[in-house]
Design an enzyme around this catalytic site. Structure first.
Site, PDB file in Angstrom:
ATOM      1  N   ASN A 107       0.845  -1.190   0.000  1.00  0.00           N
ATOM      2  CA  ASN A 107       0.000   0.000   0.000  1.00  0.00           C
ATOM      3  C   ASN A 107       0.880   1.240   0.000  1.00  0.00           C
ATOM      4  O   ASN A 107       2.030   1.196   0.463  1.00  0.00           O
ATOM      5  CB  ASN A 107      -0.885   0.006   1.256  1.00  0.00           C
ATOM      6  CG  ASN A 107      -1.852   1.188   1.285  1.00  0.00           C
ATOM      7  OD1 ASN A 107      -2.453   1.539   0.265  1.00  0.00           O
ATOM      8  ND2 ASN A 107      -2.002   1.810   2.449  1.00  0.00           N
ATOM      9  N   HIS A 109       0.641   5.162   1.499  1.00  0.00           N
ATOM     10  CA  HIS A 109      -0.147   5.991   2.401  1.00  0.00           C
ATOM     11  C   HIS A 109       0.448   7.401   2.406  1.00  0.00           C
ATOM     12  O   HIS A 109       1.663   7.561   2.507  1.00  0.00           O
ATOM     13  CB  HIS A 109      -0.135   5.405   3.818  1.00  0.00           C
ATOM     14  CG  HIS A 109      -1.001   6.170   4.764  1.00  0.00           C
ATOM     15  ND1 HIS A 109      -2.369   6.038   4.774  1.00  0.00           N
ATOM     16  CD2 HIS A 109      -0.699   7.084   5.712  1.00  0.00           C
ATOM     17  CE1 HIS A 109      -2.871   6.851   5.688  1.00  0.00           C
ATOM     18  NE2 HIS A 109      -1.891   7.499   6.273  1.00  0.00           N
ATOM     19  N   SER A 136       4.505   6.989   2.452  1.00  0.00           N
ATOM     20  CA  SER A 136       5.133   5.733   2.873  1.00  0.00           C
ATOM     21  C   SER A 136       4.584   4.578   2.050  1.00  0.00           C
ATOM     22  O   SER A 136       3.363   4.431   1.908  1.00  0.00           O
ATOM     23  CB  SER A 136       4.811   5.433   4.345  1.00  0.00           C
ATOM     24  OG  SER A 136       5.113   6.523   5.189  1.00  0.00           O
ATOM     25  N   ASP A 145      -2.945   0.680   8.271  1.00  0.00           N
ATOM     26  CA  ASP A 145      -1.813   1.598   8.053  1.00  0.00           C
ATOM     27  C   ASP A 145      -0.662   1.321   9.020  1.00  0.00           C
ATOM     28  O   ASP A 145       0.131   2.214   9.332  1.00  0.00           O
ATOM     29  CB  ASP A 145      -2.254   3.063   8.173  1.00  0.00           C
ATOM     30  CG  ASP A 145      -3.295   3.447   7.134  1.00  0.00           C
ATOM     31  OD1 ASP A 145      -3.258   2.871   6.028  1.00  0.00           O
ATOM     32  OD2 ASP A 145      -4.146   4.303   7.429  1.00  0.00           O
TER      33      ASP A 145
HETATM   34  C1  GAR Z   1      -2.756   8.737  -3.056  1.00  0.00           C
HETATM   35  O1  GAR Z   1      -2.325   9.999  -2.627  1.00  0.00           O
HETATM   36  C2  GAR Z   1      -2.593   7.711  -1.961  1.00  0.00           C
HETATM   37  O2  GAR Z   1      -1.502   7.984  -1.129  1.00  0.00           O
HETATM   38  C3  GAR Z   1      -3.879   7.827  -1.218  1.00  0.00           C
HETATM   39  O3  GAR Z   1      -4.850   8.040  -2.202  1.00  0.00           O
HETATM   40  C4  GAR Z   1      -4.271   8.750  -3.293  1.00  0.00           C
HETATM   41  C5  GAR Z   1      -4.665   8.067  -4.580  1.00  0.00           C
HETATM   42  O4  GAR Z   1      -4.277   8.826  -5.693  1.00  0.00           O
HETATM   43  N1  GAR Z   1      -4.156   6.648  -0.468  1.00  0.00           N
HETATM   44  C6  GAR Z   1      -4.780   6.635   0.710  1.00  0.00           C
HETATM   45  O5  GAR Z   1      -5.192   7.631   1.266  1.00  0.00           O
HETATM   46  C7  GAR Z   1      -4.946   5.266   1.335  1.00  0.00           C
HETATM   47  N2  GAR Z   1      -5.640   5.339   2.581  1.00  0.00           N
HETATM   48  P1  GAR Z   1      -4.294   8.202  -7.150  1.00  0.00           P
HETATM   49  O6  GAR Z   1      -5.656   7.524  -7.348  1.00  0.00           O
HETATM   50  O7  GAR Z   1      -4.153   9.379  -8.067  1.00  0.00           O
HETATM   51  O8  GAR Z   1      -3.178   7.229  -7.275  1.00  0.00           O
END
Ligand code: GAR
Length: 209
Positions: A107, A109, A136, A145
């Protein structure tokens, strides 16, 4: 080459960098499918444009978390992945799902874990007055997480930054570290053993750097 399934819920900008790195033979593996819990996720269009198989498993079609995760893992396992990548997949996964993919589930985060688990991480960092923030990549374990961190990237927070500008700054770094981590995994350089992450045989700091 290792088979990768990517799970998304939205925009898919991280997915896009993986597709691009894959095209340049820099990902170390092959994305065989992209699965979303939301039919309208823009990332599905990115996958289709790249000629990658897509599937939707909607959480709204399933009465419980257990049923949803069961349906999801059936679709995932149909693609026989060596690695499952969560890329903006906004669902909490059941312990049995996580256990099933133990050691092959990653994942990203948007915080410097263990700081700011859960949602709204950029606003939390700003509200705390942090001058440093980041993202991370970690192995997923049953602790939300909380799995061992593999790689982090840091960004500054400047006075008067809002969550939007910080999110953009963090995403630039996400796009650098996620494909790199995937490559390390595919090359067998990064593994999880007994809940800890190792790179080239060396124990990584469990809670980040
Ligand atoms: C990313 O910033 C990721 O870190 C976050 O969602 C976004 C997805 O962007 N993830 C979380 O918050 C997980 N809990 P993307 O769809 O443009 O890749």
């Amino acid at each position: 080459s290792p088979r990768i399934v990517v799970l998304i819920s939205g925009n898919g900008s991280n997915l896009q960098t993986m597709l691009d790195q894959g095209d340049a033979n820099l990902l170390g593996g092959k994305i065989v499918a992209v699965i979303s819990n939301k039919a309208e996720a823009y990332g599905l269009e990115r996958a289709r444009a790249a000629g990658i198989a897509t599937a939707v498993v909607s959480n709204q079609d399933h009465a419980s978390r257990e049923h949803f995760d069961g349906a999801l893992s059936e679709v995932i396992d149909g693609y026989q992945p060596n690695l499952v990548v969560l890329a903006g997949f906004m669902r909490i996964l059941t312990p049995s799902f996580v256990h099933h993919y133990q050691g092959r589930l990653l994942n990203i985060h948007p915080s410097l874990l263990p700081r700011y688990q859960g949602l709204n991480t950029h606003q939390k960092a700003i509200d705390a007055g942090d001058q440093e923030h980041g993202c991370s990549v970690h192995f997923v374990t049953e602790e939300l997480d909380g799995g061992p961190v593999i790689l982090q990237a840091r960004v500054p927070i400047f006075a008067d930054d809002d969550a939007c500008v910080v999110a953009e700054r963090v995403q630039v770094q996400e796009h650098a570290i996620y494909p790199l981590t995937i490559r390390w995994f595919c090359e067998g350089r990064v593994v999880m053993q007994q809940g800890k992450a190792y790179l080239d045989g060396a124990l990584l700091p469990t809670h980040g750097y």
